[in-house]
Design an enzyme around this catalytic site. Structure first.
Site, PDB file in Angstrom:
ATOM      1  N   ASP A 230     -13.330 -28.485  10.261  1.00 22.01           N
ATOM      2  CA  ASP A 230     -12.600 -28.125  11.485  1.00 22.01           C
ATOM      3  C   ASP A 230     -13.113 -28.866  12.716  1.00 22.01           C
ATOM      4  O   ASP A 230     -12.340 -29.263  13.584  1.00 22.01           O
ATOM      5  CB  ASP A 230     -12.645 -26.605  11.696  1.00 22.01           C
ATOM      6  CG  ASP A 230     -11.812 -25.878  10.650  1.00 22.01           C
ATOM      7  OD1 ASP A 230     -10.832 -26.490  10.168  1.00 22.01           O
ATOM      8  OD2 ASP A 230     -12.127 -24.730  10.313  1.00 22.01           O
TER       9      ASP A 230
ATOM     10  N   ARG B 237      -5.434 -26.968  13.293  1.00 22.82           N
ATOM     11  CA  ARG B 237      -6.428 -27.564  14.194  1.00 22.82           C
ATOM     12  C   ARG B 237      -5.869 -28.645  15.132  1.00 22.82           C
ATOM     13  O   ARG B 237      -6.209 -28.651  16.307  1.00 22.82           O
ATOM     14  CB  ARG B 237      -7.626 -28.110  13.407  1.00 22.82           C
ATOM     15  CG  ARG B 237      -8.405 -27.052  12.645  1.00 22.82           C
ATOM     16  CD  ARG B 237      -8.817 -25.903  13.530  1.00 22.82           C
ATOM     17  NE  ARG B 237      -9.714 -24.986  12.855  1.00 22.82           N
ATOM     18  CZ  ARG B 237      -9.563 -23.668  12.838  1.00 22.82           C
ATOM     19  NH1 ARG B 237      -8.539 -23.117  13.431  1.00 22.82           N
ATOM     20  NH2 ARG B 237     -10.430 -22.897  12.232  1.00 22.82           N
TER      21      ARG B 237
HETATM   22  N1  ARG Z   1     -11.796 -25.503   3.706  1.00 23.44           N
HETATM   23  C1  ARG Z   1     -10.614 -25.321   4.464  1.00 23.44           C
HETATM   24  C2  ARG Z   1     -10.324 -26.527   5.298  1.00 23.44           C
HETATM   25  O1  ARG Z   1     -11.168 -27.332   5.464  1.00 23.44           O
HETATM   26  C3  ARG Z   1     -10.629 -24.051   5.252  1.00 23.44           C
HETATM   27  C4  ARG Z   1     -11.476 -24.010   6.471  1.00 23.44           C
HETATM   28  C5  ARG Z   1     -11.522 -22.627   7.016  1.00 23.44           C
HETATM   29  N2  ARG Z   1     -12.067 -22.580   8.310  1.00 23.44           N
HETATM   30  C6  ARG Z   1     -12.717 -21.530   8.800  1.00 23.44           C
HETATM   31  N3  ARG Z   1     -13.105 -21.615  10.023  1.00 23.44           N
HETATM   32  N4  ARG Z   1     -12.990 -20.466   8.075  1.00 23.44           N
HETATM   33  O2  ARG Z   1      -9.240 -26.679   5.779  1.00 23.44           O
END
Ligand code: ARG
Length: 398
Positions: free
Chosen positions: A122, A93
């Site tokens: 995210d 990210r």
């Molecule tokens: N829980 C994980 C994190 O916060 C994975 C996030 C996955 N993101 C997604 N858009 N599916 O890093």
């Protein structure tokens, strides 16, 4: 016309977002896609962005940069959130945020947008990243604002607006993948008692399908960087991709965890990260041999903190950057070879050697040739234990 640069994956959410940003705000929408994992079909992505109404699409192959500037620091730091998750998504990210800002500046756009939901981590990573790098940019998160409540409503909106979507790709899971690993969420996985069905996994084989015999790998590190696999020189990206393939075949690198998100929610996460699992273990083993006790013990505390900073979206923060310098220190000593054994879901270190090894067989041995001076142990122990001798005699009464 006002301009927005949208981080675009080509999926349902960001495709609808292109149209929605035009309709709701009258924006010109410039899209940006970062390739840090699967190489998607570029021409398909172009078609989609165009059909959704984007004026332009930047596609950038950022794997090298991702490996060098994001994965490598995390590898040196032994970063795993809550002791398990090697942070693949969390590392991707800030890279996306950085390029969103760069393209927005180039395009002279006042706005950036992303397709993250309002309850995940995210959104934090992208928005805090963007604001740290360029606080004058305004950020829009369509998924937090728009009226669609379900996926079906989004699909309907897409159909009404002739936005192409993959009806066949209707995976029941929410997936995010890059070369450091994959995150699999939602659907049946939301029940924490339910074992993830085999078909949820993408990068690893189930234990019933792994080779019967173990496989040995030799990984050579130079200055903390893995440079050779079984004697063959590899770039970092190559190394990671090869290990994903090989270790994935042995079912290595599956994680199933309940995780604490920044927004306060506990979520059930399924991850696969075969290369990360092998490389993190190998690096740790080699460093464990080349560095002294205090450094290793203290580093553990900092690794935990580092993983939290990365997970919480603070990649561009002063503390995270200072910790990077700490983890970079002494990496010249992390040079040498590690032998890893892949066996039924496990990656086990079974051998290590380094020119900078502090391990001394003659001190450690219980056999002939022992050089350890036992006679000095007695005096040492007298002094080591001295502070505790008076405790029992002067115990406060209950
Ligand atoms: N829980 C994980 C994190 O916060 C994975 C996030 C996955 N993101 C997604 N858009 N599916 O890093």
């Amino acid at each position: 016309m006002k301009k927005v640069v949208l981080a675009f994956s080509g999926g349902l959410d960001t495709s609808c977002a292109v149209k929605w940003l035009q309709e709701k705000y009258g924006f010109e929408v410039v899209c940006f896609s970062a390739f840090i994992g699967e190489v998607s079909d570029k021409s398909k992505l172009h078609k989609r962005a165009k059909a959704a109404g984007a004026s332009k699409l930047y596609i950038e192959d950022l794997k090298e940069e991702f490996a060098r500037d994001f994965i490598l620091p995390a590898l040196r730091a032994h970063a795993r959130y809550e002791g398990k998750y090697p942070l693949a998504t969390a590392l991707g990210r800030p890279l996306i945020a950085q390029h969103l800002v760069r393209i927005a500046e180039k395009e002279k756009a006042e706005f950036v947008a992303h397709g993250c939901t309002g309850k995940g981590n995210d959104q934090v990573r992208i928005e805090v990243g963007v604001r740290t790098l360029n606080p004058s940019l305004k950020i829009i998160a369509p998924l937090r604002e728009w009226e669609f409540k379900t996926r079906e409503e989004e699909i309907e909106y897409a159909q009404e607006n002739n936005i192409p979507i993959d009806a066949t790709k209707a995976s029941p899971y929410s997936i995010d993948k890059n070369i450091w690993g994959i995150a699999i969420e939602a659907g049946i996985l939301e029940n924490p008692w339910q074992e993830p069905p085999e078909e949820a996994y993408v990068m690893t084989r189930g234990l019933d399908r792994v080779p019967k015999k173990p496989r040995y790998l030799e990984i050579e590190f130079k200055d903390g960087v893995p440079i050779k696999l079984n004697g063959a020189a590899k770039s970092l990206v190559d190394m990671i991709e090869s290990l994903n393939e090989i270790a994935g075949t042995y079912g290595v690198g599956r994680f199933d965890q309940i995780e604490n998100r920044l927004v306060g929610i506990k979520s059930r996460e399924v991850y696969e990260a075969p290369a990360a699992e092998v490389l993190l273990k190998a690096h740790q083993e080699l460093e464990g041999m080349a560095m002294d006790r205090d450094f290793i013990h203290y580093k553990k505390l900092l690794s935990e903190k580092y993983a939290q900073l990365v997970y919480f979206g603070l990649w561009f923060s002063p503390l995270k950057e200072a910790l990077d310098e700490f983890f970079k220190s002494n990496q010249k000593r992390v040079s040498g070879k590690v032998r890893m054994k892949l066996d039924h879901g496990h990656a086990i270190c079974v051998g290590r050697k380094s020119d900078y090894s502090l391990y001394c067989e003659k001190l450690a041995t219980y056999s002939k040739g022992d050089l350890f001076d036992r006679t000095s142990a007695e005096g040492f122990l007298k002094i080591w234990g001295l502070p505790y001798e008076g405790l029992k005699a002067k115990q406060p009464q209950e």
